[in-house]
Design a protein around this motif. Structure first.
Motif, PDB file in Angstrom:
ATOM      1  N   TYR A  67       8.770 -12.870  43.753  1.00  0.00           N
ATOM      2  CA  TYR A  67       7.353 -13.042  44.076  1.00  0.00           C
ATOM      3  C   TYR A  67       6.881 -14.434  43.661  1.00  0.00           C
ATOM      4  O   TYR A  67       6.161 -15.112  44.404  1.00  0.00           O
ATOM      5  N   ARG A  68       7.278 -14.849  42.469  1.00  0.00           N
ATOM      6  CA  ARG A  68       6.849 -16.164  41.967  1.00  0.00           C
ATOM      7  C   ARG A  68       7.421 -17.291  42.821  1.00  0.00           C
ATOM      8  O   ARG A  68       6.744 -18.305  43.062  1.00  0.00           O
ATOM      9  N   ILE A  69       8.662 -17.124  43.256  1.00  0.00           N
ATOM     10  CA  ILE A  69       9.265 -18.132  44.137  1.00  0.00           C
ATOM     11  C   ILE A  69       8.468 -18.231  45.437  1.00  0.00           C
ATOM     12  O   ILE A  69       8.156 -19.328  45.917  1.00  0.00           O
ATOM     13  N   CYS A  70       8.132 -17.080  46.006  1.00  0.00           N
ATOM     14  CA  CYS A  70       7.338 -17.064  47.247  1.00  0.00           C
ATOM     15  C   CYS A  70       5.994 -17.749  47.037  1.00  0.00           C
ATOM     16  O   CYS A  70       5.562 -18.573  47.858  1.00  0.00           O
ATOM     17  N   GLU A  71       5.322 -17.390  45.958  1.00  0.00           N
ATOM     18  CA  GLU A  71       4.018 -17.984  45.672  1.00  0.00           C
ATOM     19  C   GLU A  71       4.114 -19.501  45.549  1.00  0.00           C
ATOM     20  O   GLU A  71       3.310 -20.239  46.133  1.00  0.00           O
ATOM     21  N   LYS A  72       5.095 -19.956  44.788  1.00  0.00           N
ATOM     22  CA  LYS A  72       5.232 -21.396  44.549  1.00  0.00           C
ATOM     23  C   LYS A  72       5.467 -22.155  45.849  1.00  0.00           C
ATOM     24  O   LYS A  72       4.794 -23.164  46.127  1.00  0.00           O
ATOM     25  N   ILE A  73       6.398 -21.680  46.651  1.00  0.00           N
ATOM     26  CA  ILE A  73       6.729 -22.383  47.896  1.00  0.00           C
ATOM     27  C   ILE A  73       5.569 -22.326  48.881  1.00  0.00           C
ATOM     28  O   ILE A  73       5.191 -23.341  49.485  1.00  0.00           O
ATOM     29  N   LEU A  74       4.973 -21.158  49.044  1.00  0.00           N
ATOM     30  CA  LEU A  74       3.876 -21.021  50.006  1.00  0.00           C
ATOM     31  C   LEU A  74       2.659 -21.843  49.595  1.00  0.00           C
ATOM     32  O   LEU A  74       2.020 -22.489  50.440  1.00  0.00           O
ATOM     33  N   MET A  75       2.330 -21.831  48.318  1.00  0.00           N
ATOM     34  CA  MET A  75       1.167 -22.597  47.858  1.00  0.00           C
ATOM     35  C   MET A  75       1.397 -24.096  47.985  1.00  0.00           C
ATOM     36  O   MET A  75       0.501 -24.844  48.391  1.00  0.00           O
ATOM     37  N   GLU A  76       2.599 -24.545  47.640  1.00  0.00           N
ATOM     38  CA  GLU A  76       2.908 -25.977  47.768  1.00  0.00           C
ATOM     39  C   GLU A  76       2.821 -26.426  49.224  1.00  0.00           C
ATOM     40  O   GLU A  76       2.248 -27.478  49.528  1.00  0.00           O
ATOM     41  N   MET A  77       3.373 -25.624  50.120  1.00  0.00           N
ATOM     42  CA  MET A  77       3.336 -25.988  51.535  1.00  0.00           C
ATOM     43  C   MET A  77       1.915 -25.925  52.085  1.00  0.00           C
ATOM     44  O   MET A  77       1.523 -26.754  52.920  1.00  0.00           O
ATOM     45  N   ALA A  78       1.141 -24.950  51.617  1.00  0.00           N
ATOM     46  CA  ALA A  78      -0.245 -24.838  52.078  1.00  0.00           C
ATOM     47  C   ALA A  78      -1.051 -26.070  51.685  1.00  0.00           C
ATOM     48  O   ALA A  78      -1.862 -26.581  52.469  1.00  0.00           O
ATOM     49  N   LEU A  79      -0.825 -26.561  50.480  1.00  0.00           N
ATOM     50  CA  LEU A  79      -1.569 -27.725  50.001  1.00  0.00           C
ATOM     51  C   LEU A  79      -1.082 -29.024  50.631  1.00  0.00           C
ATOM     52  O   LEU A  79      -1.888 -29.888  51.003  1.00  0.00           O
ATOM     53  N   LYS A  80       0.235 -29.164  50.775  1.00  0.00           N
ATOM     54  CA  LYS A  80       0.801 -30.439  51.216  1.00  0.00           C
ATOM     55  C   LYS A  80       0.977 -30.547  52.728  1.00  0.00           C
ATOM     56  O   LYS A  80       0.936 -31.654  53.279  1.00  0.00           O
ATOM     57  N   GLU A  81       1.170 -29.399  53.405  1.00  0.00           N
ATOM     58  CA  GLU A  81       1.536 -29.466  54.819  1.00  0.00           C
ATOM     59  C   GLU A  81       0.594 -28.711  55.756  1.00  0.00           C
ATOM     60  O   GLU A  81       0.545 -29.015  56.944  1.00  0.00           O
ATOM     61  N   TRP A  82      -0.126 -27.718  55.237  1.00  0.00           N
ATOM     62  CA  TRP A  82      -0.926 -26.863  56.121  1.00  0.00           C
ATOM     63  C   TRP A  82      -2.424 -27.089  55.991  1.00  0.00           C
ATOM     64  O   TRP A  82      -3.214 -26.347  56.576  1.00  0.00           O
ATOM     65  N   GLY A  83      -2.808 -28.086  55.236  1.00  0.00           N
ATOM     66  CA  GLY A  83      -4.228 -28.390  55.097  1.00  0.00           C
ATOM     67  C   GLY A  83      -5.024 -27.315  54.394  1.00  0.00           C
ATOM     68  O   GLY A  83      -6.220 -27.134  54.668  1.00  0.00           O
ATOM     69  N   GLY A  84      -4.369 -26.589  53.492  1.00  0.00           N
ATOM     70  CA  GLY A  84      -5.069 -25.545  52.744  1.00  0.00           C
ATOM     71  C   GLY A  84      -5.461 -24.351  53.589  1.00  0.00           C
ATOM     72  O   GLY A  84      -6.440 -23.667  53.284  1.00  0.00           O
ATOM     73  N   LYS A  85      -4.681 -24.085  54.635  1.00  0.00           N
ATOM     74  CA  LYS A  85      -5.006 -22.990  55.546  1.00  0.00           C
ATOM     75  C   LYS A  85      -3.862 -21.972  55.613  1.00  0.00           C
ATOM     76  O   LYS A  85      -2.742 -22.240  55.185  1.00  0.00           O
ATOM     77  N   THR A  86      -4.173 -20.820  56.173  1.00  0.00           N
ATOM     78  CA  THR A  86      -3.140 -19.820  56.447  1.00  0.00           C
ATOM     79  C   THR A  86      -2.132 -20.420  57.425  1.00  0.00           C
ATOM     80  O   THR A  86      -2.522 -21.065  58.405  1.00  0.00           O
ATOM     81  N   PRO A  87      -0.833 -20.245  57.188  1.00  0.00           N
ATOM     82  CA  PRO A  87       0.160 -20.887  58.060  1.00  0.00           C
ATOM     83  C   PRO A  87       0.185 -20.310  59.468  1.00  0.00           C
ATOM     84  O   PRO A  87      -0.122 -19.133  59.683  1.00  0.00           O
ATOM     85  N   SER A  88       0.562 -21.165  60.415  1.00  0.00           N
ATOM     86  CA  SER A  88       0.819 -20.695  61.772  1.00  0.00           C
ATOM     87  C   SER A  88       2.136 -19.920  61.771  1.00  0.00           C
ATOM     88  O   SER A  88       2.877 -19.911  60.783  1.00  0.00           O
ATOM     89  N   PHE A  89       2.439 -19.297  62.882  1.00  0.00           N
ATOM     90  CA  PHE A  89       3.679 -18.534  63.003  1.00  0.00           C
ATOM     91  C   PHE A  89       4.893 -19.419  62.721  1.00  0.00           C
ATOM     92  O   PHE A  89       5.793 -19.042  61.960  1.00  0.00           O
ATOM     93  N   ASN A  90       4.923 -20.611  63.310  1.00  0.00           N
ATOM     94  CA  ASN A  90       6.064 -21.515  63.119  1.00  0.00           C
ATOM     95  C   ASN A  90       6.107 -22.084  61.704  1.00  0.00           C
ATOM     96  O   ASN A  90       7.189 -22.266  61.130  1.00  0.00           O
ATOM     97  N   GLN A  91       4.948 -22.373  61.141  1.00  0.00           N
ATOM     98  CA  GLN A  91       4.912 -22.870  59.765  1.00  0.00           C
ATOM     99  C   GLN A  91       5.433 -21.819  58.785  1.00  0.00           C
ATOM    100  O   GLN A  91       6.163 -22.137  57.844  1.00  0.00           O
ATOM    101  N   PHE A  92       5.062 -20.582  59.021  1.00  0.00           N
ATOM    102  CA  PHE A  92       5.535 -19.517  58.136  1.00  0.00           C
ATOM    103  C   PHE A  92       7.045 -19.338  58.278  1.00  0.00           C
ATOM    104  O   PHE A  92       7.748 -19.087  57.292  1.00  0.00           O
ATOM    105  N   GLU A  93       7.549 -19.501  59.488  1.00  0.00           N
ATOM    106  CA  GLU A  93       8.993 -19.427  59.709  1.00  0.00           C
ATOM    107  C   GLU A  93       9.715 -20.501  58.894  1.00  0.00           C
ATOM    108  O   GLU A  93      10.758 -20.235  58.280  1.00  0.00           O
TER     109      GLU A  93
END
Length: 268
Positions: A67-93
């Motif tokens: 769970y912590r690994i998921c949180e860390k990766i998803l939060m980092e990507m949300a801040l750095k790559e997704w503009g602080g938004k819920t990921p698109s289908f391809n981004q989540f992939e």
């Protein structure tokens, strides 16, 4: 042990995901209750942005680490790559690919130390366009996309004692999920499996629903009022199924089919 279900629910042309679980953990002769569904949010200026929802079965410490690994990766990507938004289908992939690599590395390290992890996890999300993603991780850390085929995931000992069988028997498919009450279906399956599998507890309210609502992705637990209603529906439907089976023995299949077809005609 446990039973966790993730079901795709299509309403109004938009896909959502419902993840439900029992709450029982069994360690030898000891059983206790715990939460098994883990929502993942990004907090920005007191606003909580839904990123994903996970449910894990197996060694509790391994599941929590993942769970912590998921949180860390998803939060980092949300801040750095997704503009602080819920990921698109391809981004989540893409994020799942990074999570998979991290899991594989972690499990390799555990095995090098003579530890064979017991682990399965469901990780799901819904993008702003209403496209659902459901991934099933195995004990090697590998992720399998199941959002299109079969459109659901079941993990835990309850998978073998009836969870998957009941979904098949009741005819659930993502394409026709709009005709199902997914909340009642999830609770029915968990409650029925708990009656025959002592490692699975009855449903007591661990269910999260991720969907697009008013153009915005939302993620939250089912409300207490809804849970009470679903529990009542599940009990009623169990009784209906039992009575229907008895009627089949009394009057025969053709008579029941005719009655069902007449009722279906009235609903058209």
């Amino acid at each position: 042990m446990t039973l966790i279900l993730a079901l795709k629910w299509v309403l109004g042309g938009k896909e959502g995901v419902v993840i439900s679980s029992d709450s029982r953990v069994t360690l030898g002769p000891i059983t206790y209750e715990t939460k098994k569904v883990h929502p993942i949010f990004l907090e920005i200026n007191e606003e909580y942005i839904p990123l994903a929802v996970a449910g894990g079965a197996g060694d509790a410490s391994v599941v929590k680490q993942c769970y912590r690994i998921c949180e860390k990766i998803l939060m980092e990507m949300a801040l750095k790559e997704w503009g602080g938004k819920t990921p698109s289908f391809n981004q989540f992939e893409d994020a799942v690919g990074r999570i998979e690599s991290a899991f594989i590395e972690r499990f390799r390290s555990l095995r090098e130390h003579g530890i064979e992890p017991s682990f399965n996890m469901i990780l799901a999300s819904v993008d702003p366009n209403g496209k659902a993603s459901i991934y099933l991780f195995n004990d090697r850390g590998l992720a399998e996309p199941v959002h299109d085929n079969p459109g659901f995931a079941v993990i835990g000992t309850g998978f073998f004692t009836g969870g998957n069988l009941l979904l098949r028997l009741l005819g659930y498919t993502p394409e026709e999920s709009y005709i199902f009450d997914i909340g009642a279906l999830s609770i029915l399956i968990i409650d029925v499996v708990s009656e025959i599998d002592p490692a699975v507890g009855p449903f007591i309210g661990e269910s999260y629903y991720m969907r697009v609502e008013n153009g915005k992705v939302v993620l939250g637990p089912l409300k207490e009022e809804a849970i009470k209603e679903y529990k009542e529906k599940a009990q009623q439907r169990k009784e209906i199924l039992r009575r229907l089976w008895r009627l089949l023995d009394l009057v025969g299949e053709q008579e029941i089919i005719t009655m069902i077809e007449e009722l279906e005609k009235k609903l058209r």
